[in-house]
Design a protein around this motif. Structure first.
Motif, short mmCIF file in Angstrom:
data_model
loop_
_atom_site.label_atom_id
_atom_site.label_comp_id
_atom_site.label_asym_id
_atom_site.label_seq_id
_atom_site.Cartn_x
_atom_site.Cartn_y
_atom_site.Cartn_z
N UNK A 7 0.79 -1.23 0.00
CA UNK A 7 0.00 0.00 0.00
C UNK A 7 0.83 1.29 0.00
N UNK A 8 1.81 1.39 0.90
CA UNK A 8 2.59 2.62 1.00
C UNK A 8 3.36 2.89 -0.29
N UNK A 9 3.91 1.85 -0.89
CA UNK A 9 4.67 2.01 -2.12
C UNK A 9 3.76 2.47 -3.26
N UNK A 10 2.57 1.89 -3.35
CA UNK A 10 1.65 2.30 -4.41
C UNK A 10 1.21 3.74 -4.24
N UNK A 11 1.06 4.17 -3.00
CA UNK A 11 0.70 5.57 -2.76
C UNK A 11 1.81 6.51 -3.23
N UNK A 12 3.06 6.11 -3.03
CA UNK A 12 4.18 6.92 -3.50
C UNK A 12 4.18 7.02 -5.02
N UNK A 13 3.90 5.91 -5.66
CA UNK A 13 3.85 5.91 -7.12
C UNK A 13 2.68 6.76 -7.61
N UNK A 14 1.53 6.64 -6.95
CA UNK A 14 0.37 7.47 -7.32
C UNK A 14 0.73 8.94 -7.31
N UNK A 15 1.48 9.35 -6.28
CA UNK A 15 1.86 10.76 -6.15
C UNK A 15 2.81 11.17 -7.27
N UNK A 16 3.80 10.35 -7.54
CA UNK A 16 4.77 10.72 -8.58
C UNK A 16 4.11 10.77 -9.96
N UNK A 17 3.11 9.90 -10.19
CA UNK A 17 2.46 9.84 -11.50
C UNK A 17 1.20 10.70 -11.56
N UNK A 18 1.09 11.67 -10.66
CA UNK A 18 -0.09 12.54 -10.61
C UNK A 18 -0.18 13.43 -11.86
N UNK A 19 -1.33 14.06 -12.01
CA UNK A 19 -1.54 15.03 -13.09
C UNK A 19 -0.67 16.25 -12.80
N UNK A 20 0.32 16.49 -13.63
CA UNK A 20 1.26 17.59 -13.36
C UNK A 20 0.62 18.95 -13.55
N UNK A 21 -0.45 19.02 -14.30
CA UNK A 21 -1.09 20.31 -14.56
C UNK A 21 -2.02 20.73 -13.42
#
Length: 230
Positions: free
Chosen positions: A109-123
């Motif tokens: 879970x924690x790792x996936x949350x980190x990835x979610x944040x990095x792959x967020x909508x940059x705009x």
């Protein structure tokens, strides 16, 4: 003697019914919390734990909602490696992340949350669950091409509003892009040509593959298998 203006005394049944009616009437709305009554909140009132959100952006889902949506903590598909690590380089934000997101065949879970944040909508800055199947696909592409270099992320999640704006400027942008569902990424691999990356993605046959040589990336998603050139 007459009771309540009636010409004759009330029977026992009438008395019981009248008492019940009186009891119900005495429970005025002021004495019953709206939440307990199961009624909609009147205008101006807020729940005890309101969503906190920034103006113009969608509220952040409550903790656990993303976990359920992304299948966090579930077991990986049969035949998958027991451990998976991804190295990502978001070229738009400058953020880098190397994280083990699967151990002993289970997503972390924690790792996936980190990835979610990095792959967020940059705009817009909106964060959404990234489909673990997409992460597995990217991981397998790295294995297929024997690449240990960080994956260059050009685009990950895309908020629907962002997608609509992009589509208004370029009709080639899909109306229901898999980016808006956390199921697509535009990527490149340092030291590997776009042609090699595209061929590897097509050979896995696990979703859509679009080649964009002029923009320097390959689109991969976990929708129906299909190919195109952008």
């Amino acid at each position: 003697m007459p009771v309540c203006g009636c010409d004759r005394p009330l029977s026992r049944r009438q008395t019981l019914i009248g008492g019940a009616t009186l009891g119900a009437a005495s429970l005025t709305p002021a004495l019953i919390p709206v939440a307990q009554a199961g009624l909609p909140l009147p205008p101006g009132e807020k729940p005890d734990t309101p969503f906190l959100f920034r103006l113009g952006r969608k509220p952040t889902p409550p903790a656990g909602a993303e976990t359920e949506a992304a299948g966090i903590g579930t077991t990986a598909p049969a035949g998958a490696p027991p451990h998976r690590t991804l190295a990502l380089d978001n070229i738009n934000t400058g953020e880098k992340l190397t994280v083990t997101y699967m151990e002993r065949g289970r997503y972390l879970p924690d790792a996936l949350q980190e990835i979610n944040h990095l792959m967020r909508d940059r705009r817009s800055g909106d964060v959404a669950p990234i489909d673990p199947a997409l992460l597995d696909l990217i991981s397998d592409l790295c294995l297929r091409l024997e690449s240990r270099a960080p994956v260059r992320l050009i685009s990950g999640y895309r908020a629907p509003e962002t997608n609509s704006r992009m589509r208004s400027q370029d009709r080639a942008v899909a109306r229901r892009s898999y980016h808006t569902r956390g199921m697509a990424a535009d990527i490149a691999l340092p030291g590997r040509s776009l042609g090699d990356l595209r061929r590897a993605a097509v050979s896995l046959s696990r979703g859509g593959v679009g080649s964009y040589p002029s923009s320097g990336f390959v689109h991969v998603d976990v929708g129906p298998p299909r190919t195109w050139n952008g």
